[in-house]
Design a protein around this motif. Structure first.
Motif, PDB file in Angstrom:
ATOM      1  N   SER A  39      -0.602   6.782  -3.562  1.00  0.00           N
ATOM      2  CA  SER A  39       0.737   7.327  -3.379  1.00  0.00           C
ATOM      3  C   SER A  39       0.654   8.821  -3.092  1.00  0.00           C
ATOM      4  CB  SER A  39       1.592   7.067  -4.621  1.00  0.00           C
ATOM      5  OG  SER A  39       1.047   7.717  -5.757  1.00  0.00           O
ATOM      6  N   VAL A  40       1.633   9.311  -2.342  1.00  0.00           N
ATOM      7  CA  VAL A  40       1.645  10.718  -1.956  1.00  0.00           C
ATOM      8  C   VAL A  40       1.792  11.620  -3.172  1.00  0.00           C
ATOM      9  CG1 VAL A  40       2.889  12.446  -0.585  1.00  0.00           C
ATOM     10  CG2 VAL A  40       2.548  10.147   0.330  1.00  0.00           C
ATOM     11  N   ASP A  41       2.475  11.146  -4.217  1.00  0.00           N
ATOM     12  CA  ASP A  41       2.649  11.980  -5.412  1.00  0.00           C
ATOM     13  C   ASP A  41       1.411  11.983  -6.308  1.00  0.00           C
ATOM     14  OD1 ASP A  41       2.713   9.514  -6.691  1.00  0.00           O
ATOM     15  OD2 ASP A  41       4.818   9.641  -7.289  1.00  0.00           O
ATOM     16  N   GLY A  42       0.372  11.238  -5.934  1.00  0.00           N
ATOM     17  CA  GLY A  42      -0.879  11.249  -6.667  1.00  0.00           C
ATOM     18  C   GLY A  42      -0.885  10.432  -7.943  1.00  0.00           C
ATOM     19  N   ARG A  43       0.188   9.693  -8.221  1.00  0.00           N
ATOM     20  CA  ARG A  43       0.290   8.963  -9.494  1.00  0.00           C
ATOM     21  C   ARG A  43      -0.292   7.556  -9.448  1.00  0.00           C
ATOM     22  NH1 ARG A  43       6.007   8.586 -12.048  1.00  0.00           N
ATOM     23  NH2 ARG A  43       4.691   7.527 -13.610  1.00  0.00           N
ATOM     24  N   TRP A  44      -0.270   6.932  -8.269  1.00  0.00           N
ATOM     25  CA  TRP A  44      -0.510   5.493  -8.217  1.00  0.00           C
ATOM     26  C   TRP A  44      -1.620   5.121  -7.248  1.00  0.00           C
ATOM     27  CZ3 TRP A  44       2.387   3.367 -11.930  1.00  0.00           C
ATOM     28  CH2 TRP A  44       3.573   3.998 -12.295  1.00  0.00           C
ATOM     29  N   LEU A  45      -2.354   4.089  -7.618  1.00  0.00           N
ATOM     30  CA  LEU A  45      -3.326   3.431  -6.744  1.00  0.00           C
ATOM     31  C   LEU A  45      -2.912   1.980  -6.605  1.00  0.00           C
ATOM     32  CD1 LEU A  45      -6.153   3.152  -5.291  1.00  0.00           C
ATOM     33  CD2 LEU A  45      -7.066   2.537  -7.550  1.00  0.00           C
ATOM     34  N   ALA A  46      -2.649   1.546  -5.390  1.00  0.00           N
ATOM     35  CA  ALA A  46      -2.370   0.135  -5.121  1.00  0.00           C
ATOM     36  C   ALA A  46      -3.619  -0.496  -4.530  1.00  0.00           C
ATOM     37  CB  ALA A  46      -1.189  -0.009  -4.155  1.00  0.00           C
ATOM     38  N   TYR A  47      -3.828  -1.759  -4.819  1.00  0.00           N
ATOM     39  CA  TYR A  47      -4.983  -2.459  -4.269  1.00  0.00           C
ATOM     40  C   TYR A  47      -4.768  -3.966  -4.381  1.00  0.00           C
ATOM     41  CZ  TYR A  47      -6.366  -2.827  -9.230  1.00  0.00           C
ATOM     42  OH  TYR A  47      -6.387  -3.083 -10.577  1.00  0.00           O
ATOM     43  N   ILE A  48      -5.656  -4.722  -3.772  1.00  0.00           N
ATOM     44  CA  ILE A  48      -5.615  -6.178  -3.808  1.00  0.00           C
ATOM     45  C   ILE A  48      -6.744  -6.675  -4.700  1.00  0.00           C
ATOM     46  CG2 ILE A  48      -5.731  -8.310  -2.466  1.00  0.00           C
ATOM     47  CD1 ILE A  48      -3.258  -6.586  -1.855  1.00  0.00           C
ATOM     48  N   SER A  49      -6.391  -7.565  -5.616  1.00  0.00           N
ATOM     49  CA  SER A  49      -7.382  -8.141  -6.523  1.00  0.00           C
ATOM     50  C   SER A  49      -7.437  -9.658  -6.319  1.00  0.00           C
ATOM     51  CB  SER A  49      -7.027  -7.820  -7.977  1.00  0.00           C
ATOM     52  OG  SER A  49      -8.037  -8.278  -8.855  1.00  0.00           O
ATOM     53  N   SER A  81       0.453  -0.336   1.450  1.00  0.00           N
ATOM     54  CA  SER A  81       0.680   1.020   1.959  1.00  0.00           C
ATOM     55  C   SER A  81       1.931   1.580   1.290  1.00  0.00           C
ATOM     56  CB  SER A  81       0.858   0.990   3.481  1.00  0.00           C
ATOM     57  OG  SER A  81       1.153   2.272   3.991  1.00  0.00           O
ATOM     58  N   PHE A  82       1.831   2.794   0.756  1.00  0.00           N
ATOM     59  CA  PHE A  82       2.954   3.404   0.063  1.00  0.00           C
ATOM     60  C   PHE A  82       3.951   4.021   1.031  1.00  0.00           C
ATOM     61  CE2 PHE A  82       0.159   3.284  -3.629  1.00  0.00           C
ATOM     62  CZ  PHE A  82       1.052   3.092  -4.682  1.00  0.00           C
ATOM     63  N   ALA A  83       5.238   3.938   0.662  1.00  0.00           N
ATOM     64  CA  ALA A  83       6.257   4.738   1.337  1.00  0.00           C
ATOM     65  C   ALA A  83       5.962   6.210   1.094  1.00  0.00           C
ATOM     66  CB  ALA A  83       7.641   4.385   0.794  1.00  0.00           C
ATOM     67  N   PRO A  84       6.374   7.092   2.002  1.00  0.00           N
ATOM     68  CA  PRO A  84       6.044   8.512   1.840  1.00  0.00           C
ATOM     69  C   PRO A  84       6.714   9.193   0.654  1.00  0.00           C
ATOM     70  CG  PRO A  84       7.439   8.164   3.766  1.00  0.00           C
ATOM     71  CD  PRO A  84       7.004   6.819   3.301  1.00  0.00           C
ATOM     72  N   ASN A  85       7.707   8.544   0.026  1.00  0.00           N
ATOM     73  CA  ASN A  85       8.267   9.103  -1.207  1.00  0.00           C
ATOM     74  C   ASN A  85       7.650   8.469  -2.451  1.00  0.00           C
ATOM     75  OD1 ASN A  85       9.454   6.584  -1.350  1.00  0.00           O
ATOM     76  ND2 ASN A  85      11.559   7.335  -1.463  1.00  0.00           N
ATOM     77  N   SER A  86       6.646   7.615  -2.265  1.00  0.00           N
ATOM     78  CA  SER A  86       5.876   6.996  -3.350  1.00  0.00           C
ATOM     79  C   SER A  86       6.671   5.994  -4.174  1.00  0.00           C
ATOM     80  CB  SER A  86       5.290   8.064  -4.287  1.00  0.00           C
ATOM     81  OG  SER A  86       4.500   8.994  -3.585  1.00  0.00           O
ATOM     82  N   ARG A  87       7.846   5.551  -3.703  1.00  0.00           N
ATOM     83  CA  ARG A  87       8.702   4.673  -4.492  1.00  0.00           C
ATOM     84  C   ARG A  87       8.620   3.210  -4.117  1.00  0.00           C
ATOM     85  NH1 ARG A  87       9.355   7.711  -8.828  1.00  0.00           N
ATOM     86  NH2 ARG A  87      10.388   9.695  -8.387  1.00  0.00           N
ATOM     87  N   LEU A  88       8.088   2.896  -2.956  1.00  0.00           N
ATOM     88  CA  LEU A  88       7.986   1.513  -2.492  1.00  0.00           C
ATOM     89  C   LEU A  88       6.588   1.254  -1.946  1.00  0.00           C
ATOM     90  CD1 LEU A  88      11.327   1.092  -0.492  1.00  0.00           C
ATOM     91  CD2 LEU A  88      10.781  -0.012  -2.660  1.00  0.00           C
ATOM     92  N   LEU A  89       6.224  -0.018  -1.914  1.00  0.00           N
ATOM     93  CA  LEU A  89       4.963  -0.452  -1.305  1.00  0.00           C
ATOM     94  C   LEU A  89       5.257  -1.447  -0.188  1.00  0.00           C
ATOM     95  CD1 LEU A  89       2.598  -0.978  -4.355  1.00  0.00           C
ATOM     96  CD2 LEU A  89       1.995   0.291  -2.286  1.00  0.00           C
ATOM     97  N   LEU A  90       4.586  -1.272   0.918  1.00  0.00           N
ATOM     98  CA  LEU A  90       4.595  -2.218   2.031  1.00  0.00           C
ATOM     99  C   LEU A  90       3.278  -2.977   2.008  1.00  0.00           C
ATOM    100  CD1 LEU A  90       5.771  -3.136   4.885  1.00  0.00           C
ATOM    101  CD2 LEU A  90       4.444  -1.221   5.824  1.00  0.00           C
ATOM    102  N   TYR A  91       3.317  -4.284   2.220  1.00  0.00           N
ATOM    103  CA  TYR A  91       2.083  -5.062   2.248  1.00  0.00           C
ATOM    104  C   TYR A  91       2.290  -6.306   3.093  1.00  0.00           C
ATOM    105  CZ  TYR A  91       4.381  -7.962  -1.347  1.00  0.00           C
ATOM    106  OH  TYR A  91       5.255  -8.767  -2.036  1.00  0.00           O
ATOM    107  N   ALA A  92       1.207  -6.936   3.451  1.00  0.00           N
ATOM    108  CA  ALA A  92       1.252  -8.197   4.188  1.00  0.00           C
ATOM    109  C   ALA A  92       0.941  -9.328   3.225  1.00  0.00           C
ATOM    110  CB  ALA A  92       0.249  -8.181   5.338  1.00  0.00           C
ATOM    111  N   THR A  93       1.517 -10.483   3.478  1.00  0.00           N
ATOM    112  CA  THR A  93       1.228 -11.653   2.659  1.00  0.00           C
ATOM    113  C   THR A  93       1.471 -12.899   3.504  1.00  0.00           C
ATOM    114  OG1 THR A  93       1.593 -12.670   0.490  1.00  0.00           O
ATOM    115  CG2 THR A  93       3.554 -11.918   1.686  1.00  0.00           C
ATOM    116  N   LYS A  94       1.352 -14.057   2.887  1.00  0.00           N
ATOM    117  CA  LYS A  94       1.580 -15.309   3.607  1.00  0.00           C
ATOM    118  C   LYS A  94       2.666 -16.090   2.891  1.00  0.00           C
ATOM    119  CE  LYS A  94      -1.780 -17.393   5.669  1.00  0.00           C
ATOM    120  NZ  LYS A  94      -2.992 -18.170   6.010  1.00  0.00           N
ATOM    121  N   GLN A  95       3.661 -16.504   3.667  1.00  0.00           N
ATOM    122  CA  GLN A  95       4.728 -17.351   3.156  1.00  0.00           C
ATOM    123  C   GLN A  95       4.943 -18.492   4.132  1.00  0.00           C
ATOM    124  OE1 GLN A  95       8.167 -14.831   2.487  1.00  0.00           O
ATOM    125  NE2 GLN A  95       7.581 -14.587   0.348  1.00  0.00           N
ATOM    126  N   ASN A  96       4.988 -19.709   3.599  1.00  0.00           N
ATOM    127  CA  ASN A  96       5.171 -20.895   4.444  1.00  0.00           C
ATOM    128  C   ASN A  96       4.126 -20.954   5.553  1.00  0.00           C
ATOM    129  OD1 ASN A  96       7.487 -21.589   2.927  1.00  0.00           O
ATOM    130  ND2 ASN A  96       8.720 -20.204   4.183  1.00  0.00           N
TER     131      ASN A  96
END
Length: 433
Positions: A321-331, A362-377
Motif C-alpha cells: 500500500s502507498v501508505d506503507g501499512r499493508w502487504l497484500a499477497y496470494i497464499s 494491487s492497492f488503490a492509490p489511497n490504500s483503502r481498496l484492493l483490486l485483484y483477479a479471480t475466477k467465478q463460474n
C-alpha cells in the motif's frame, strides 16, 4: 487498427459492515436524462463500492440541483447524513457543464461544490471527480474514482492490454497481440505502462506511453525478462532476468539503458515478482530459496534479504500500500489460492476472500481498496475489496478472460486528449520481431 471497446458492469456485494458506513444520498441531477451518462448513478455506485457509504433515498423527493436549498429535515428524517445535488447542461458548442453541491444533512451545512466543462466522452470522468470530491470531504482521504486500472484479456487466441476507469467501465485498448501479454504495471506518473510481451517468442519488457501508443524495448537480454516494477521516483525498473543462469533480481536505470543492469540477488532459487516500498527504500519479492515460495525484502540497492511471510507454505504476488501499512499477497491453502493482507507493523494476517483462484492484488492509490483477479463460474474476473474483506465489487468484462490487473496512481486533472485518453498507435503486436 483499434479494437472495439469492452463494456464492463459491476455488482456490489455488501456484507458485515453495518454501522461503519456513512448513510448518504445522491439526488438525480437536473438535465442528466438527456445526456449519454447518468451522472448521479455513477457517483452513487462509486461511493457504495468504496465500502465507506450506503445510499439512502426518499420515497418522494423534489427535483434538486446545485442552486436549490434542499429540505434537509426530510433527508435527515430519512436517515441520510449527506446529500449530493447537481445539474448537467449541454452547451452551444456541444460540451456539457456538470455542476454539483454537497450538503452536510445533519449539521445543515453547505460543504461546497465544483463544476466541470467536458466533452461527451469525459462525462464519466466528471462523475468520478464528483465522487472523489464527496469522498474526500466526508472521509478526509482522497477519492480514487477518477484513477485508472490496467488489465489483460484473452479472447480466443488474441491477447489485449486494456486501460479502464477505476470501476472497470470505458475500457480502451492499448495493445493487441497473438502472443501473451503479462505483468502490466503503471509508472508513478500514470503516463506509462511497463509490461512483458511474448511477441518475439520469448519474454521481453516494454515501456508503453499510454496517450500516444509509443513504446520502447527496455529489457531483451538472453533468456527470460519478466516481472517489471517501477521505483517510486520512476527512474529505475526492477526486473527478473535469467541472463546469468537462474532467475534473479536486477534493476535497470531508465535514464541510461546502455548501462549494465545491477544485480540485486544471488541465490540458488528463483527470485521474482519484485515490488518497491512506497518510500523506495526496500524491494519486496518472492523467492523459493527456503524450499517453497515466500515473500522477502531487501534494500533497494541490494543487501541481505529478510523473510516477511511465515504463515502458510506458499505465498506469492506481493503488493504494498502507498501508505506503507499493508502487504497484500496470494497464499495457497489446500490447493486454493486466496487473497491475504498483512499489517506490516504487527504482522497480523487476514484472509479476505472465499474464492479459490485469486491472483495479482494491487492497492488503490489511497490504500483503502484492493483490486485483484479471480475466477467465478469458470471465468476470470476482476474484483475490488475493502481491506476487511466485507465489501466486494465484481467487474465483469465482455472482452474475454480477464487477468493481470494493476491500479494506477493519482494523476493531475486532464480532459479530452489528456490523462483520460488511450492510444493504440504503434501498439499492435501482430508478428514476432
Amino acid at each position: 487498427m483499434l479494437i472495439a471497446p469492452a463494456h464492463a458492469q459491476f455488482r456490489v456485494e455488501v456484507a458485515g459492515v453495518g454501522l461503519t458506513q456513512v448513510p448518504f444520498s445522491v439526488a438525480p441531477f437536473r438535465g442528466e436524462a438527456a445526456t449519454p451518462q447518468k451522472i448521479s448513478a455513477i457517483v452513487l455506485a462509486d461511493l457504495e463500492r468504496s465500502g465507506q457509504f450506503r445510499s439512502v433515498m426518499l420515497s418522494k423527493a423534489d427535483a434538486l440541483d446545485e442552486t436549490a436549498r434542499p429540505d434537509l429535515a426530510a433527508w435527515r428524517q430519512a436517515g441520510s447524513d449527506a446529500l449530493v445535488a447537481g445539474s448537467v447542461t449541454r452547451m452551444a458548442d456541444g460540451r456539457f457543464d456538470v455542476r454539483f453541491r454537497l450538503w452536510d444533512v445533519v449539521a445543515g451545512k453547505d460543504l461546497g461544490g465544483q463544476s466541470f466543462l467536458v466533452n461527451a466522452a469525459d462525462l464519466r470522468l466528471a462523475a468520478h471527480r464528483v465522487a472523489d470530491y464527496v469522498y474526500e470531504q466526508l472521509t478526509g482521504d482522497k477519492g480514487v474514482f477518477s484513477t485508472r486500472i490496467a488489465y489483460v484479456t484473452k479472447t480466443d487466441q488474441r491477447h489485449s492490454l486494456w486501460v479502464a476507469d477505476a470501476d472497470g467501465e470505458a475500457a480502451q485498448p492499448a495493445l493487441s497481440s497473438p502472443e501473451p501479454i503479462i505483468s502490466p504495471t503503471w509508472s508513478p506518473d500514470g503516463r506509462q505502462l511497463a509490461y512483458v510481451s511474448f511477441e518475439s517468442r520469448r519474454p521481453v519488457v516494454y515501456i508503453h506511453e499510454v496517450s500516444t501508443g509509443r513504446r520502447r524495448l527496455v529489457a531483451s537480454f538472453r533468456g527470460s525478462n519478466s516481472a517489471p516494477a517501477w521505483s517510486p521516483d520512476g527512474r529505475f525498473l526492477a526486473v527478473t532476468l535469467s541472463r546469468d543462469g537462474g532467475s534473479q533480481l536486477y534493476t535497470l536505470d531508465l535514464n541510461n539503458l546502455a548501462a549494465e543492469p545491477v544485480r540485486l540477488t544471488r541465490s540458488n532459487g528463483i527470485d521474482t515478482e519484485p515490488t518497491y516500498s512506497a518510500d523506495g527504500r526496500f524491494i519486496y519479492f518472492v523467492s523459493d530459496r527456503g524450499g517453497s515460495p515466500q515473500i522477502y525484502r531487501l534494500p533497494a540497492k541490494g543487501g541481505n534479504p529478510e523473510r516477511v511471510t511465515f504463515s502458510g507454505t506458499y505465498n506469492i504476488s506481493p503488493a504494498l500500500s502507498v501508505d506503507g501499512r499493508w502487504l497484500a499477497y496470494i497464499s495457497r491453502i489446500n490447493g486454493e489460492f486466496k487473497l491475504h493482507v498483512m499489517e506490516l507493523a504487527s504482522g497480523t494476517v487476514t484472509m479476505l476472500t472465499n474464492t479459490v483462484s485469486d491472483e495479482n492484488p494491487s492497492f488503490a492509490p489511497n490504500s483503502r481498496l484492493l483490486l485483484y483477479a479471480t475466477k467465478q463460474n469458470d471465468r476470470e474476473a476482476l474484483m475490488t475489496t475493502t481491506l476487511d474483506g466485507a465489501i466486494k465489487a465484481r467487474l465483469s468484462g465482455q472482452g474475454g478472460d480477464i487477468r493481470e490487473p494493476d491500479w494506477g496512481p493519482f494523476v493531475g486533472v486532464a480532459g479530452s486528449g489528456g490523462a483520460a485518453s488511450v492510444s493504440a498507435a504503434g501498439g499492435q503486436a501482430n508478428a514476432p520481431r
